[in-house]
Design an enzyme around this catalytic site. Structure first.
Site, PDB file in Angstrom:
ATOM      1  N   LYS A 196       0.841  -1.197   0.000  1.00 41.45           N
ATOM      2  CA  LYS A 196       0.000   0.000   0.000  1.00 41.45           C
ATOM      3  C   LYS A 196       0.881   1.254   0.000  1.00 41.45           C
ATOM      4  O   LYS A 196       2.090   1.179   0.252  1.00 41.45           O
ATOM      5  CB  LYS A 196      -0.939  -0.060   1.213  1.00 41.45           C
ATOM      6  CG  LYS A 196      -1.899  -1.282   1.158  1.00 41.45           C
ATOM      7  CD  LYS A 196      -2.795  -1.353   2.391  1.00 41.45           C
ATOM      8  CE  LYS A 196      -3.736  -2.559   2.311  1.00 41.45           C
ATOM      9  NZ  LYS A 196      -4.651  -2.626   3.472  1.00 41.45           N
ATOM     10  N   TYR A 224     -11.844  -3.252  -3.574  1.00 38.28           N
ATOM     11  CA  TYR A 224     -12.409  -3.385  -2.221  1.00 38.28           C
ATOM     12  C   TYR A 224     -13.933  -3.356  -2.241  1.00 38.28           C
ATOM     13  O   TYR A 224     -14.559  -2.948  -1.262  1.00 38.28           O
ATOM     14  CB  TYR A 224     -11.875  -2.257  -1.333  1.00 38.28           C
ATOM     15  CG  TYR A 224     -10.489  -2.517  -0.765  1.00 38.28           C
ATOM     16  CD1 TYR A 224     -10.225  -3.661  -0.007  1.00 38.28           C
ATOM     17  CD2 TYR A 224      -9.442  -1.617  -0.960  1.00 38.28           C
ATOM     18  CE1 TYR A 224      -8.962  -3.899   0.525  1.00 38.28           C
ATOM     19  CE2 TYR A 224      -8.175  -1.856  -0.427  1.00 38.28           C
ATOM     20  CZ  TYR A 224      -7.947  -2.994   0.319  1.00 38.28           C
ATOM     21  OH  TYR A 224      -6.700  -3.225   0.855  1.00 38.28           O
ATOM     22  N   ASN A 245      -1.928  -0.088   7.183  1.00 39.20           N
ATOM     23  CA  ASN A 245      -1.348  -1.394   7.530  1.00 39.20           C
ATOM     24  C   ASN A 245      -0.474  -2.009   6.422  1.00 39.20           C
ATOM     25  O   ASN A 245      -0.330  -3.216   6.327  1.00 39.20           O
ATOM     26  CB  ASN A 245      -2.432  -2.359   8.036  1.00 39.20           C
ATOM     27  CG  ASN A 245      -3.533  -2.590   7.026  1.00 39.20           C
ATOM     28  OD1 ASN A 245      -3.466  -2.094   5.905  1.00 39.20           O
ATOM     29  ND2 ASN A 245      -4.539  -3.347   7.404  1.00 39.20           N
ATOM     30  N   HIS A 275      -1.617  -5.545   1.447  1.00 39.84           N
ATOM     31  CA  HIS A 275      -2.862  -6.287   1.240  1.00 39.84           C
ATOM     32  C   HIS A 275      -2.539  -7.702   0.779  1.00 39.84           C
ATOM     33  O   HIS A 275      -1.606  -7.901   0.010  1.00 39.84           O
ATOM     34  CB  HIS A 275      -3.718  -5.613   0.149  1.00 39.84           C
ATOM     35  CG  HIS A 275      -4.739  -6.540  -0.440  1.00 39.84           C
ATOM     36  ND1 HIS A 275      -5.944  -6.779   0.172  1.00 39.84           N
ATOM     37  CD2 HIS A 275      -4.714  -7.326  -1.544  1.00 39.84           C
ATOM     38  CE1 HIS A 275      -6.625  -7.675  -0.557  1.00 39.84           C
ATOM     39  NE2 HIS A 275      -5.899  -8.013  -1.601  1.00 39.84           N
ATOM     40  N   GLU A 332      -8.482 -10.437  -8.149  1.00 38.10           N
ATOM     41  CA  GLU A 332      -7.672  -9.251  -7.875  1.00 38.10           C
ATOM     42  C   GLU A 332      -6.455  -9.149  -8.785  1.00 38.10           C
ATOM     43  O   GLU A 332      -6.053  -8.044  -9.171  1.00 38.10           O
ATOM     44  CB  GLU A 332      -7.237  -9.261  -6.402  1.00 38.10           C
ATOM     45  CG  GLU A 332      -8.411  -9.078  -5.452  1.00 38.10           C
ATOM     46  CD  GLU A 332      -8.059  -9.375  -4.004  1.00 38.10           C
ATOM     47  OE1 GLU A 332      -8.933  -9.185  -3.143  1.00 38.10           O
ATOM     48  OE2 GLU A 332      -6.924  -9.815  -3.729  1.00 38.10           O
TER      49      GLU A 332
HETATM   50  P1  GTP Z   1      -6.574  -6.326   3.143  1.00 35.41           P
HETATM   51  O1  GTP Z   1      -5.513  -7.358   2.973  1.00 35.41           O
HETATM   52  O2  GTP Z   1      -6.119  -4.921   2.823  1.00 35.41           O
HETATM   53  O3  GTP Z   1      -7.849  -6.710   2.407  1.00 35.41           O
HETATM   54  O4  GTP Z   1      -6.885  -6.315   4.707  1.00 35.41           O
HETATM   55  P2  GTP Z   1      -7.675  -7.422   5.547  1.00 35.41           P
HETATM   56  O5  GTP Z   1      -8.156  -8.521   4.662  1.00 35.41           O
HETATM   57  O6  GTP Z   1      -6.803  -7.788   6.697  1.00 35.41           O
HETATM   58  O7  GTP Z   1      -8.916  -6.577   6.097  1.00 35.41           O
HETATM   59  P3  GTP Z   1     -10.297  -6.222   5.342  1.00 35.41           P
HETATM   60  O8  GTP Z   1     -10.353  -6.840   3.994  1.00 35.41           O
HETATM   61  O9  GTP Z   1     -11.401  -6.493   6.300  1.00 35.41           O
HETATM   62  O10 GTP Z   1     -10.167  -4.623   5.190  1.00 35.41           O
HETATM   63  C1  GTP Z   1      -9.463  -4.057   4.109  1.00 35.41           C
HETATM   64  C2  GTP Z   1      -8.683  -2.851   4.585  1.00 35.41           C
HETATM   65  O11 GTP Z   1      -9.583  -1.856   5.013  1.00 35.41           O
HETATM   66  C3  GTP Z   1      -7.790  -3.105   5.797  1.00 35.41           C
HETATM   67  O12 GTP Z   1      -6.541  -3.648   5.481  1.00 35.41           O
HETATM   68  C4  GTP Z   1      -7.656  -1.708   6.358  1.00 35.41           C
HETATM   69  O13 GTP Z   1      -6.669  -0.948   5.632  1.00 35.41           O
HETATM   70  C5  GTP Z   1      -9.029  -1.131   6.083  1.00 35.41           C
HETATM   71  N1  GTP Z   1      -9.883  -1.313   7.265  1.00 35.41           N
HETATM   72  C6  GTP Z   1     -10.485  -2.446   7.684  1.00 35.41           C
HETATM   73  N2  GTP Z   1     -11.178  -2.236   8.832  1.00 35.41           N
HETATM   74  C7  GTP Z   1     -10.982  -0.933   9.136  1.00 35.41           C
HETATM   75  C8  GTP Z   1     -11.424  -0.090  10.199  1.00 35.41           C
HETATM   76  O14 GTP Z   1     -12.142  -0.508  11.110  1.00 35.41           O
HETATM   77  N3  GTP Z   1     -10.998   1.207  10.156  1.00 35.41           N
HETATM   78  C9  GTP Z   1     -10.195   1.701   9.165  1.00 35.41           C
HETATM   79  N4  GTP Z   1      -9.834   2.987   9.202  1.00 35.41           N
HETATM   80  N5  GTP Z   1      -9.769   0.939   8.159  1.00 35.41           N
HETATM   81  C10 GTP Z   1     -10.151  -0.351   8.137  1.00 35.41           C
HETATM   82 MG    MG Z   2      -9.239  -8.178   2.855  1.00 37.15          MG
END
Ligand code: GTP
Ligand code: MG
Length: 153
Positions: free
Chosen positions: A9, A49, A112, A115, A126
């Site tokens: 990212k 997303y 974070n 991805h 993807e």
């Molecule tokens: P990805 O690998 O990026 O898909 O992350 P993930 O699979 O661990 O989490 P998820 O798919 O649920 O969410 C995608 C991304 O959205 C996360 O990596 C975060 O950057 C963001 N995100 C998820 N939950 C939150 C939240 O509660 N607050 C904020 N600010 N960002 C969030």
């Molecule tokens: Mg995810």
């Protein structure tokens, strides 16, 4: 063979963590099948997303992902999707185990650094969306390099 879409990212790129993150997947033994650096347009970030489009943080997430260049990669190997998720660690870096990428390198859910696909089907989807048009240049380059190295002997 299974493939996972791994994307560094904008914060990971800006903080100079590209080499560190790639290195972890290389050392684990997965195969890098495609890579590109690019600025993700808004509509592609929304497509990537799309499962999260109703979440309150969605607009902020799209702003974050489109805020600078990202590194898009296809990594291949048996079980790579689940294994990459383990290498990456929990979504909230404060809950991610030490030794994982997020556990070692990040503190905020909204920043974070990387991805990883959450299922083999999403991996395919993807890679098709993030690496459109890149398909396996690396294999060709490796072959060309090997021919050159052999020719010198
Ligand atoms: P990805 O690998 O990026 O898909 O992350 P993930 O699979 O661990 O989490 P998820 O798919 O649920 O969410 C995608 C991304 O959205 C996360 O990596 C975060 O950057 C963001 N995100 C998820 N939950 C939150 C939240 O509660 N607050 C904020 N600010 N960002 C969030
Ligand atoms: Mg995810």
């Amino acid at each position: 063979v299974e493939q996972s879409y791994i994307m560094i990212k904008p914060d990971g790129v800006q903080r100079g963590l590209v080499g560190e993150i790639i290195s972890r997947f290389e050392k684990k033994g997965f195969l890098l099948k495609g890579l590109k650096l690019f600025q993700c347009p808004k509509n592609l970030a929304q497509e990537h997303y799309k499962d999260l489009k109703d979440k309150p943080f969605f607009p902020g997430l799209i702003e974050y992902i489109t805020s600078g260049p990202v590194v898009c990669m296809a990594w291949e190997g048996v079980g790579v999707v689940a294994s990459a998720r383990k290498l990456i660690g929990a979504t909230n870096p404060l809950q991610a185990e030490p030794g994982t990428i997020r556990g070692d390198l990040a503190v905020q859910t909204g920043r974070n650094v990387v991805h990883g696909s959450d299922s083999p089907d999403n991996g395919k989807r993807e890679i098709g969306c993030g690496l459109r048009g890149v398909k396996c240049y690396l294999n060709r380059l490796v072959k060309i390099w090997q021919r050159g190295a052999l020719a010198k002997k």
